[in-house]
Scaffold this motif. Sequence first.
Motif, short mmCIF file in Angstrom:
data_model
loop_
_atom_site.label_atom_id
_atom_site.label_comp_id
_atom_site.label_asym_id
_atom_site.label_seq_id
_atom_site.Cartn_x
_atom_site.Cartn_y
_atom_site.Cartn_z
N THR A 271 -6.01 15.75 -3.57
CA THR A 271 -4.68 15.19 -3.33
C THR A 271 -4.81 13.70 -3.04
OG1 THR A 271 -3.98 17.28 -2.34
CG2 THR A 271 -2.62 15.36 -1.86
N PRO A 272 -4.14 12.85 -3.81
CA PRO A 272 -4.09 11.43 -3.43
C PRO A 272 -3.35 11.29 -2.10
CG PRO A 272 -3.33 11.76 -5.68
CD PRO A 272 -3.38 13.11 -5.04
N CYS A 273 -3.91 10.52 -1.19
CA CYS A 273 -3.36 10.41 0.16
C CYS A 273 -3.04 8.96 0.50
CB CYS A 273 -4.37 10.93 1.18
SG CYS A 273 -4.76 12.69 1.02
N GLY A 274 -1.91 8.75 1.14
CA GLY A 274 -1.51 7.41 1.55
C GLY A 274 -1.92 7.11 2.99
N LEU A 275 -1.47 5.95 3.44
CA LEU A 275 -1.90 5.48 4.76
C LEU A 275 -1.25 6.24 5.92
CD1 LEU A 275 -2.15 1.61 4.26
CD2 LEU A 275 -3.91 3.35 4.07
N ARG B 110 -3.60 9.00 6.55
CA ARG B 110 -4.84 8.43 7.10
C ARG B 110 -4.68 8.21 8.61
NH1 ARG B 110 -7.01 2.38 7.29
NH2 ARG B 110 -5.03 2.32 8.39
N ASP B 111 -3.52 7.64 9.00
CA ASP B 111 -3.31 7.35 10.43
C ASP B 111 -3.13 8.62 11.24
OD1 ASP B 111 -3.50 4.71 9.78
OD2 ASP B 111 -1.42 4.19 10.22
N SER B 112 -2.39 9.60 10.71
CA SER B 112 -2.15 10.82 11.50
C SER B 112 -3.43 11.65 11.62
CB SER B 112 -1.01 11.65 10.90
OG SER B 112 -1.28 12.03 9.57
N LEU B 113 -4.24 11.65 10.55
CA LEU B 113 -5.53 12.36 10.63
C LEU B 113 -6.43 11.69 11.66
CD1 LEU B 113 -5.96 12.89 6.82
CD2 LEU B 113 -6.19 14.74 8.50
N MET C 100 0.84 -1.21 0.00
CA MET C 100 0.00 0.00 0.00
C MET C 100 0.87 1.25 0.00
SD MET C 100 -3.15 -0.97 -0.01
CE MET C 100 -4.19 0.36 0.56
N PRO C 101 0.33 2.37 -0.51
CA PRO C 101 1.11 3.62 -0.49
C PRO C 101 1.12 4.24 0.91
CG PRO C 101 -1.06 4.02 -1.42
CD PRO C 101 -0.99 2.54 -1.15
N LEU C 102 2.31 4.50 1.43
CA LEU C 102 2.43 5.24 2.69
C LEU C 102 2.15 6.71 2.43
CD1 LEU C 102 5.57 3.90 4.58
CD2 LEU C 102 3.16 3.66 5.22
N TRP C 103 2.73 7.21 1.37
CA TRP C 103 2.45 8.57 0.89
C TRP C 103 2.84 8.62 -0.58
CZ3 TRP C 103 6.36 8.09 4.79
CH2 TRP C 103 7.67 8.20 4.33
N TYR C 104 2.43 9.67 -1.26
CA TYR C 104 2.77 9.84 -2.67
C TYR C 104 3.91 10.87 -2.77
CZ TYR C 104 -1.53 7.26 -3.41
OH TYR C 104 -2.51 6.30 -3.38
N LYS C 105 3.61 12.14 -2.45
CA LYS C 105 4.67 13.15 -2.49
C LYS C 105 5.07 13.56 -1.08
CE LYS C 105 3.55 15.07 -7.00
NZ LYS C 105 2.79 16.11 -7.69
N SER C 106 4.08 13.74 -0.21
CA SER C 106 4.37 14.29 1.12
C SER C 106 3.23 13.95 2.07
CB SER C 106 4.53 15.81 1.01
OG SER C 106 4.26 16.43 2.25
N ALA C 107 3.53 13.15 3.07
CA ALA C 107 2.50 12.78 4.05
C ALA C 107 1.95 14.02 4.75
CB ALA C 107 3.09 11.81 5.08
N LYS C 108 2.82 15.00 4.96
CA LYS C 108 2.38 16.23 5.63
C LYS C 108 1.36 16.98 4.76
CE LYS C 108 4.13 20.57 7.54
NZ LYS C 108 5.31 21.39 7.84
N ASN C 109 1.70 17.16 3.49
CA ASN C 109 0.77 17.89 2.60
C ASN C 109 -0.53 17.12 2.41
OD1 ASN C 109 2.59 19.92 2.35
ND2 ASN C 109 3.37 19.30 0.36
N GLU C 110 -0.43 15.80 2.41
CA GLU C 110 -1.64 14.98 2.26
C GLU C 110 -2.55 15.18 3.47
OE1 GLU C 110 -0.07 11.04 1.25
OE2 GLU C 110 1.12 12.01 -0.32
N HIS C 111 -1.95 15.20 4.65
CA HIS C 111 -2.70 15.44 5.90
C HIS C 111 -3.38 16.82 5.85
CE1 HIS C 111 -2.91 15.07 10.48
NE2 HIS C 111 -3.18 16.35 10.29
#
Lengths: 128, 381
Positions: free
Chosen positions: B219-223, B226-229, B25-36
């Motif tokens: 924004t496509p978001c990884g897991l 998802r967990d931090s949100l 599974m994708p943990l993040w695409y570009k940036s977990a922070k920006n996805e959050h």
Amino acid sequence: MSSYPDELKYAISHEWIKKEGDIFIVGISDFAQNQLGDIVYVDFPEVGDKIEKDGALGELESSKAVSEINMPFDGEVIEINPLLEDNPELINSDPYNSWIVKIEAENPNDFDDLLSASKAKELAEGSV
Amino acid sequence: MKETVLINKHKSLNGKMASFNGYNMPLWYKSAKNEHLSVLKDVGIFDTSHMSFFTIEGGEVSELLDLSFSRVLDHLKVNHLIYGLFLDDKNFVIDDSVIYKFSENKFFVIVNCGMDEIVINHLKSFDLYRCKIVNYSHRLAKIDVQGPKSLKLLENYMGEELFNNFGYFTFKGSFDNGNILISRSGYTGEFGFELYVESDKAPKLWDTLLELGSDLGITPCGLASRDSLRTGAGLPLSHQDIGPWPFGNTPWDFCVENRFLNSPFYTYSYVGYDVRKLHESTKGDVLFNKSIIGRVLTCVTEVSITRIDEEILSITSDNLPRDYSVKGLVSGFIRVNIPLEYGDIVILNDGKRELKVQIVKNIRPNRTARLSINRIRREYE
């Protein structure tokens, strides 16, 4: 694919090291920042700290984890990058222009034992 | 390693892939922070098809769920969903779950990745069991759009009328015959929807939503996000914040309405004073008045919150000063063996770092999950 500038040397633990006269500048490789993800904090050593090879030169805090920066050879910390205190994300966006610390080596010839760009790249690609 | 039907989408978006309970599974695409952050401000799209799904039906299904599930389903209406826990006879958490009521005798159950057989076997262990279970885990895909602009995105796709008075914790449609079942739960703490479709329909749905959302900042978001949100929303991660110990005295006691569960433990949310975390996100002692009183369950950086004059604010708080740079704060959950008060300060220690954190009722303020459709339309469209 991560970049590895030829003019730099690298440590096994993915730090890059640049020689400028008697001073050595340390950062982390493109591969390392990519593995860490968003860097949100840099825990610097103190200027004047004497650290042995492979000792903790500081820590990088990503949004997911904490990762140690390793000392590439015995030496003393002489400067830290103040820009990273407020803008740690620069390491992600520009890892090779975002140096973390400058050090004075106990034995400057230790620099020669570090990895070349091609060797470091080979090592990183093998670890994925 | 298992893959969801959207694996090629994740690879083409250069997702940073990792094993998650056996799924790539994708943990993040570009940036977990920006996805959050995108889920707080705009809209994020998540593939959560690795979750497990099954239907359960029969004349005694309500009685069976009442015996095995922590929520009372008597008053659950058709087309509503409910969040709760499957507990064993010691009140240990087997898994957390969302249950959808399809009809008086038929429910749709969502459990965590790889937990379908375990929960189904738990249900079959009851003498009362005379129900039909159909496992949809490998036949369905789940795509979630989370964030305040998810409404506009789906209105563009399905028309506005469908969303008039679309209530929190309700659903519409079905996943049969190429249709879409759409629910509104906002499990990230933000306004949002979950979409269930037959697996072969998912790649096209993913592309369509990305295309329609391009003007909305999708924004496509990884897991990772998802967990931090989810943590920022004050919700537990199964098998980490809840698990094989007696459930009770937690921020999630609403999960056991009308039931008293006796637990020797107390679980609390906390927020710290800067971004620094423990070295291992699920290990560390909790100290109060210099005594060890329990352990850390979760320790993450919530990148969208800050403290100003002791008040915790998020990037969406009205009273956040303009141009203020939010760095984030360490947050998560602790499990301790004495009761604490909101506002108490405890120390987290993993042998390498000591962090001062405060017991709080809420981690991330100003969450949008429960806002009405009309208010979202007024403020975000």
